[in-house]
Motif scaffolding. Structure first.
Motif, PDB file in Angstrom:
ATOM      1  N   ILE A 138      17.559  29.778  32.221  1.00 15.04           N
ATOM      2  CA  ILE A 138      18.074  29.545  33.219  1.00 15.04           C
ATOM      3  C   ILE A 138      19.586  29.937  33.919  1.00 15.04           C
ATOM      4  CG2 ILE A 138      18.734  27.240  31.334  1.00 15.04           C
ATOM      5  CD1 ILE A 138      21.081  29.443  30.691  1.00 15.04           C
ATOM      6  N   ILE A 139      18.834  31.678  34.683  1.00 12.62           N
ATOM      7  CA  ILE A 139      19.941  32.273  35.874  1.00 12.62           C
ATOM      8  C   ILE A 139      20.041  31.807  36.377  1.00 12.62           C
ATOM      9  CG2 ILE A 139      19.767  34.276  34.320  1.00 12.62           C
ATOM     10  CD1 ILE A 139      17.490  35.104  36.176  1.00 12.62           C
ATOM     11  N   GLU A 140      20.692  31.314  37.378  1.00 16.52           N
ATOM     12  CA  GLU A 140      20.596  31.202  38.739  1.00 16.52           C
ATOM     13  C   GLU A 140      21.143  32.591  39.947  1.00 16.52           C
ATOM     14  OE1 GLU A 140      19.638  28.789  39.469  1.00 16.52           O
ATOM     15  OE2 GLU A 140      19.425  27.303  37.691  1.00 16.52           O
ATOM     16  N   GLN A 141      21.399  31.952  40.865  1.00 14.11           N
ATOM     17  CA  GLN A 141      21.043  32.580  42.096  1.00 14.11           C
ATOM     18  C   GLN A 141      22.806  33.497  41.732  1.00 14.11           C
ATOM     19  OE1 GLN A 141      19.267  32.522  44.680  1.00 14.11           O
ATOM     20  NE2 GLN A 141      20.136  34.910  45.035  1.00 14.11           N
ATOM     21  N   ALA A 142      23.445  33.131  41.318  1.00  7.81           N
ATOM     22  CA  ALA A 142      24.395  34.322  41.256  1.00  7.81           C
ATOM     23  C   ALA A 142      24.370  35.396  40.488  1.00  7.81           C
ATOM     24  CB  ALA A 142      25.930  33.765  40.764  1.00  7.81           C
ATOM     25  N   GLU A 143      23.212  35.140  38.983  1.00 12.91           N
ATOM     26  CA  GLU A 143      23.109  35.979  38.077  1.00 12.91           C
ATOM     27  C   GLU A 143      21.697  37.136  38.473  1.00 12.91           C
ATOM     28  OE1 GLU A 143      24.657  32.718  35.819  1.00 12.91           O
ATOM     29  OE2 GLU A 143      23.239  32.086  35.953  1.00 12.91           O
ATOM     30  N   MET A 144      21.072  36.314  39.387  1.00 12.62           N
ATOM     31  CA  MET A 144      20.563  36.971  39.680  1.00 12.62           C
ATOM     32  C   MET A 144      21.444  38.874  41.038  1.00 12.62           C
ATOM     33  SD  MET A 144      17.228  35.029  40.622  1.00 12.62           S
ATOM     34  CE  MET A 144      17.520  33.326  40.489  1.00 12.62           C
ATOM     35  N   ASN A 145      21.931  37.250  41.341  1.00 11.89           N
ATOM     36  CA  ASN A 145      22.637  38.996  42.024  1.00 11.89           C
ATOM     37  C   ASN A 145      23.168  40.415  41.181  1.00 11.89           C
ATOM     38  OD1 ASN A 145      22.107  37.544  44.007  1.00 11.89           O
ATOM     39  ND2 ASN A 145      24.278  36.563  44.608  1.00 11.89           N
TER      40      ASN A 145
END
Ligand SMILES: Cc1ncc(COP(=O)(O)O)c(C=O)c1O
Length: 434
Positions: A414-421
């Protein structure tokens, strides 16, 4: 109660796993009060991104509303009943769905991954015995492979740190060359190297098939020794060799099952079906301990007889626990309704882009990716690299635990862009500073 209070009490009363307890004086564990999606939250309210899915088990985040709802519903019905002499809807439905997904018709349950390994090893031997071949009692596994910590599982594991102390207690097994593509020669492709590794297996089987029950393998990614990845052709060859030499293929998908490598099961990428498929970890989305060994109807049939002793008399008290099975059913529902595997492809592509600066870092080697697993090795790493990396990452809100000099990411889906960053930025910052 504060973080410090819980730390004092844990040191006094809890014996932590895979830990030299004295080291906790310098590197205390993280006291976690609660979780929210991909975040772990401590007693001070500090948040840490769970970049390794709480030991590779969490798929859809902490406190997932859909899994919670399934469990609450099940709690109102029955929390547990024994599975010898009873049955229940969650275990029947889960077994049917796993059979449909894997093509393996019967499911036997345990609690943790290691218990699944034990079950598969015992079942394989017992199958050959029932067929009149009791001499087929040996096992083959891969160099640097990992299958758990119980004595049988440790016998087929090849990690010196975990195994050597207990060597006098273990059964000998044969470790064949790992297809890990980092071991290939210059100018040798991962596929060619996998073919070469398969020839080592062939060589051994040609001589020892008569005394071998099974080969056990972590399909596509050898996790515990540092996310070693390899070409699927190795599994295809392994299947051919096992068929030719009448030896079982046990696929230990405890870590890689349920979408981790990009397909629901890693074996699919090699176009093969194992004789035994071991599943655990992500099976309940990281909620409850459950493991499962799926096997073919043909193997099942070899145990089906009037004689009690021909049956598989293995058991665990919590076998097929209804709550755990409900969590597993909720996980399968999410896979279906949310098109998880396809969405993960897009997320993986985005994260690969974010990792480009890390790949270019002069100390980074072998940046690799398989589905929702990423890893790279750091050259000239000090012996305490892993501990220092972990501690620095915590200060920046990232929960990550390198294995030796290998940094890896295995985030919840469920990770999204902000967490990947965050994962990419913090990792690069620490690499610059260590
Ligand atoms: C491939 C593999 N097999 C078996 C196990 C053992 O599972 P458990 O720790 O649940 O006993 C693990 C755990 O990391 C694993 O990665």
């Amino acid at each position: 109660m504060s973080n410090e209070d819980w730390l004092a009490r844990t040191r006094a009363a809890v014996w932590h796993p895979c830990t030299q307890m004295k080291h906790l004086e310098q590197a205390p564990p993280l006291p976690i009060e609660r979780g929210e999606g991909p975040w772990l939250i401590d007693y001070q309210g500090c948040r840490y991104l769970d970049a390794i899915s709480s030991w590779w088990v969490n798929l859809f985040g902490h406190a997932n509303p859909r899994i919670n709802a399934a469990l609450i519903d099940q709690l109102g019905r029955i929390e547990h009943t024994m599975l010898a002499g009873c049955t229940h809807a969650p275990v029947v439905k889960l077994s049917e769905r796993l059979a449909h997904l894997s093509g393996l018709g019967h499911a036997f349950y345990g609690s943790d991954g290691a218990s699944a390994t034990e079950i598969a090893l015992k079942m394989s031997f017992h199958y050959w015995r029932n067929l009149g071949h009791p001499g087929k009692s040996g096992y083959i596994s891969l160099q640097n492979g990992y299958h758990g910590e119980t004595l049988g599982a440790l016998s087929v594991t090849d990690v010196a740190l975990f195994k050597d102390v207990y060597a006098p207690l273990l059964r000998l097994s044969h470790q064949t060359v790992s297809p890990d593509w980092r071991l290939s020669e210059a100018n040798e492709s991962p596929r060619d190297y996998a073919e070469r590794a398969a020839r080592h297996l062939e060589h051994h089987l040609t001589r020892h098939a008569e005394t071998t029950a099974a080969v056990i393998v972590e399909p596509l990614v050898q996790g515990a020794t540092g996310m070693a990845m390899y070409h699927p052709i190795y599994l295809t060859r392994m299947r051919e060799l096992c068929d030719r030499h009448h030896v079982h293929l046990i696929a230990d998908e405890i870590a890689v099952g349920f979408g981790r490598t990009g397909t629901l099961f890693a074996c699919e990428q090699a176009g093969i079906r194992p004789d035994f498929l071991c599943l655990s970890k992500g099976i309940t989305g990281g909620y409850l301990p459950l493991s499962c060994v799926l096997t073919s109807d043909e193997i099942y049939a070899a145990f089906y007889a009037d004689s009690t002793a021909r049956g598989f008399l293995h058991s665990h008290s919590y076998t097929g626990n209804p709550l755990a099975c409900r969590a597993a059913l909720a996980v399968l529902d999410i896979f279906e309704s949310d098109d998880v595997l396809r969405r993960n492809q897009a997320k993986a592509a985005r994260f690969n882009e974010l990792l480009a600066p890390i790949a270019r870092h002069p100390r980074v080697r072998h940046l690799r990716n398989c589905g929702m697993i990423w890893a790279f090795d750091v050259i000239d790493a000090e012996p305490d690299f892993s501990a220092r990396f972990h501690q620095q990452a915590l200060l920046k809100g990232l929960y990550i635990r390198p294995i030796g000099n290998t940094v890896y990411f295995m985030p919840p889906y469920i990770i999204e862009q902000a967490e990947m960053n965050l994962m990419a930025e913090v990792t690069l910052e620490i690499l610059q500073s260590l």
